[in-house]
Design a protein around this motif. Structure first.
Motif, PDB file in Angstrom:
ATOM      1  N   ASN A  41      37.405  54.344  32.950  1.00 43.68           N
ATOM      2  CA  ASN A  41      36.077  54.823  33.326  1.00 43.68           C
ATOM      3  C   ASN A  41      36.298  56.164  34.016  1.00 43.68           C
ATOM      4  OD1 ASN A  41      33.648  55.450  34.588  1.00 43.68           O
ATOM      5  ND2 ASN A  41      33.155  53.318  34.971  1.00 43.68           N
ATOM      6  N   SER A  42      35.753  57.236  33.466  1.00 43.22           N
ATOM      7  CA  SER A  42      36.011  58.577  33.986  1.00 43.22           C
ATOM      8  C   SER A  42      35.543  58.760  35.424  1.00 43.22           C
ATOM      9  CB  SER A  42      35.367  59.635  33.084  1.00 43.22           C
ATOM     10  OG  SER A  42      33.967  59.468  33.046  1.00 43.22           O
ATOM     11  N   ASP A  43      34.591  57.940  35.878  1.00 43.26           N
ATOM     12  CA  ASP A  43      34.114  58.045  37.261  1.00 43.26           C
ATOM     13  C   ASP A  43      35.117  57.497  38.276  1.00 43.26           C
ATOM     14  OD1 ASP A  43      31.759  59.183  36.394  1.00 43.26           O
ATOM     15  OD2 ASP A  43      30.647  57.294  36.429  1.00 43.26           O
ATOM     16  N   LYS A  44      36.019  56.616  37.835  1.00 49.80           N
ATOM     17  CA  LYS A  44      36.900  55.923  38.769  1.00 49.80           C
ATOM     18  C   LYS A  44      38.388  56.135  38.537  1.00 49.80           C
ATOM     19  CE  LYS A  44      33.577  52.185  39.084  1.00 49.80           C
ATOM     20  NZ  LYS A  44      33.287  50.806  38.757  1.00 49.80           N
ATOM     21  N   ASP A  45      38.784  56.483  37.327  1.00 48.42           N
ATOM     22  CA  ASP A  45      40.199  56.466  36.979  1.00 48.42           C
ATOM     23  C   ASP A  45      40.827  57.852  36.956  1.00 48.42           C
ATOM     24  OD1 ASP A  45      40.182  53.674  36.682  1.00 48.42           O
ATOM     25  OD2 ASP A  45      39.358  53.876  34.675  1.00 48.42           O
ATOM     26  N   SER A  46      42.153  57.872  37.075  1.00 47.20           N
ATOM     27  CA  SER A  46      42.902  59.128  37.062  1.00 47.20           C
ATOM     28  C   SER A  46      43.017  59.662  35.640  1.00 47.20           C
ATOM     29  CB  SER A  46      44.290  58.909  37.667  1.00 47.20           C
ATOM     30  OG  SER A  46      45.026  57.999  36.874  1.00 47.20           O
ATOM     31  N   THR A  47      43.658  60.794  35.493  1.00 49.82           N
ATOM     32  CA  THR A  47      43.736  61.433  34.185  1.00 49.82           C
ATOM     33  C   THR A  47      44.795  60.827  33.272  1.00 49.82           C
ATOM     34  OG1 THR A  47      45.181  63.120  35.090  1.00 49.82           O
ATOM     35  CG2 THR A  47      42.831  63.639  34.969  1.00 49.82           C
ATOM     36  N   VAL A  48      45.817  60.170  33.821  1.00 46.56           N
ATOM     37  CA  VAL A  48      46.827  59.519  33.002  1.00 46.56           C
ATOM     38  C   VAL A  48      46.885  58.045  33.401  1.00 46.56           C
ATOM     39  CG1 VAL A  48      49.252  59.425  32.330  1.00 46.56           C
ATOM     40  CG2 VAL A  48      48.194  61.630  32.808  1.00 46.56           C
ATOM     41  N   ASN A  49      46.657  57.163  32.439  1.00 47.00           N
ATOM     42  CA  ASN A  49      46.624  55.732  32.694  1.00 47.00           C
ATOM     43  C   ASN A  49      47.506  55.019  31.684  1.00 47.00           C
ATOM     44  OD1 ASN A  49      44.245  55.480  34.731  1.00 47.00           O
ATOM     45  ND2 ASN A  49      43.532  56.870  33.141  1.00 47.00           N
ATOM     46  N   ILE A  50      48.327  54.095  32.155  1.00 43.65           N
ATOM     47  CA  ILE A  50      49.200  53.321  31.281  1.00 43.65           C
ATOM     48  C   ILE A  50      48.593  51.930  31.122  1.00 43.65           C
ATOM     49  CG2 ILE A  50      51.494  52.321  31.007  1.00 43.65           C
ATOM     50  CD1 ILE A  50      52.536  54.679  32.714  1.00 43.65           C
ATOM     51  N   VAL A  51      48.410  51.515  29.873  1.00 43.87           N
ATOM     52  CA  VAL A  51      47.817  50.219  29.551  1.00 43.87           C
ATOM     53  C   VAL A  51      48.772  49.461  28.642  1.00 43.87           C
ATOM     54  CG1 VAL A  51      45.856  49.048  28.451  1.00 43.87           C
ATOM     55  CG2 VAL A  51      45.485  51.166  29.729  1.00 43.87           C
ATOM     56  N   VAL A  52      48.967  48.169  28.938  1.00 46.38           N
ATOM     57  CA  VAL A  52      49.821  47.313  28.126  1.00 46.38           C
ATOM     58  C   VAL A  52      48.966  46.159  27.605  1.00 46.38           C
ATOM     59  CG1 VAL A  52      51.847  45.816  28.118  1.00 46.38           C
ATOM     60  CG2 VAL A  52      51.851  47.899  29.506  1.00 46.38           C
ATOM     61  N   ALA A  53      48.976  45.953  26.280  1.00 46.36           N
ATOM     62  CA  ALA A  53      48.261  44.838  25.673  1.00 46.36           C
ATOM     63  C   ALA A  53      49.229  43.668  25.530  1.00 46.36           C
ATOM     64  CB  ALA A  53      47.715  45.226  24.308  1.00 46.36           C
ATOM     65  N   LYS A  54      48.840  42.528  26.103  1.00 44.85           N
ATOM     66  CA  LYS A  54      49.621  41.302  25.988  1.00 44.85           C
ATOM     67  C   LYS A  54      48.736  40.235  25.363  1.00 44.85           C
ATOM     68  CE  LYS A  54      52.666  42.309  29.826  1.00 44.85           C
ATOM     69  NZ  LYS A  54      53.391  41.758  30.962  1.00 44.85           N
ATOM     70  N   ASP A  55      49.312  39.077  25.058  1.00 46.91           N
ATOM     71  CA  ASP A  55      48.562  38.014  24.385  1.00 46.91           C
ATOM     72  C   ASP A  55      47.311  37.575  25.143  1.00 46.91           C
ATOM     73  OD1 ASP A  55      50.258  37.619  22.085  1.00 46.91           O
ATOM     74  OD2 ASP A  55      51.740  36.850  23.487  1.00 46.91           O
ATOM     75  N   ASP A  56      47.353  37.616  26.460  1.00 46.47           N
ATOM     76  CA  ASP A  56      46.230  37.113  27.248  1.00 46.47           C
ATOM     77  C   ASP A  56      45.297  38.200  27.787  1.00 46.47           C
ATOM     78  OD1 ASP A  56      48.114  38.106  29.011  1.00 46.47           O
ATOM     79  OD2 ASP A  56      47.701  36.596  30.544  1.00 46.47           O
ATOM     80  N   GLY A  57      45.483  39.442  27.366  1.00 48.59           N
ATOM     81  CA  GLY A  57      44.588  40.504  27.810  1.00 48.59           C
ATOM     82  C   GLY A  57      45.273  41.849  27.918  1.00 48.59           C
ATOM     83  N   PHE A  58      44.585  42.772  28.566  1.00 48.34           N
ATOM     84  CA  PHE A  58      45.082  44.127  28.779  1.00 48.34           C
ATOM     85  C   PHE A  58      45.457  44.293  30.248  1.00 48.34           C
ATOM     86  CE2 PHE A  58      42.697  44.511  24.923  1.00 48.34           C
ATOM     87  CZ  PHE A  58      43.323  45.498  24.199  1.00 48.34           C
ATOM     88  N   TYR A  59      46.532  45.014  30.504  1.00 45.26           N
ATOM     89  CA  TYR A  59      47.017  45.244  31.863  1.00 45.26           C
ATOM     90  C   TYR A  59      47.185  46.739  32.079  1.00 45.26           C
ATOM     91  CZ  TYR A  59      48.022  40.281  32.032  1.00 45.26           C
ATOM     92  OH  TYR A  59      47.901  38.914  32.027  1.00 45.26           O
TER      93      TYR A  59
END
Length: 155
Positions: A119-137
């Motif tokens: 969300n551009s209102d809350k998050d920084s410019t570089v974000n690391i996301v990992v998709a796992k079987d039970d969701g996104f982290y």
């Protein structure tokens, strides 16, 4: 996290953070184990045009969110501009949001599992996301750990 994937992610972070653009970036890694035949999708809206990116199993992908888009982007006049000078202008980013889904592009149906990734209102410019079987982290730089992204619930 697998060492090769972690090295790939850190290399992408260095590459992205060295740029001068104000574009936000998601670095998304598909690390699912039990659901090997399911792709991960990242759909960003608020950008024009709306974008959707598929990340196959075992892949790391860079999702760029444009810094300015469409008619809602505005110009700011610099407070240091003199009366006779042309005003210095800078582009202000339009709001953008990205969600993650499994198996297909987000359609925002009540039964669909959608996770808020950016969300551009809350998050920084570089974000690391990992998709796992039970969701996104997402990676938390302060705590040096992953935390589960919230799922969007339709009422």
């Amino acid at each position: 996290m697998d060492t090769l994937i972690m090295v790939s992610i850190m290399t992408l972070v260095l590459f992205v953070s060295s740029g001068s653009a104000r574009a936000a970036t998601l670095i998304v890694s598909n690390q699912m184990q039990r659901r090997a035949n399911v792709s991960v999708f990242v759909t960003c809206h608020g950008t024009i045009p709306r974008t959707s990116t598929s990340i196959p199993l075992g892949q790391v992908s860079l999702v760029k969110i444009p810094p300015t888009s469409g008619q809602n982007a505005t110009d700011d006049i610099s407070p240091t501009a003199g009366e006779n000078d042309k005003p210095a202008r800078s582009r202000v980013s339009q709001w953008a949001s990205c969600v993650g889904t499994f198996g297909g592009e987000a359609q925002f149906w009540p039964s669909e599992r959608i996770y808020r990734l950016y969300n551009s209102d809350k998050d920084s410019t570089v974000n690391i996301v990992v998709a796992k079987d039970d969701g996104f982290y997402r990676w938390d730089n302060v705590k040096n750990s992953l935390y589960k992204c919230p799922m969007i619930i339709f009422i």
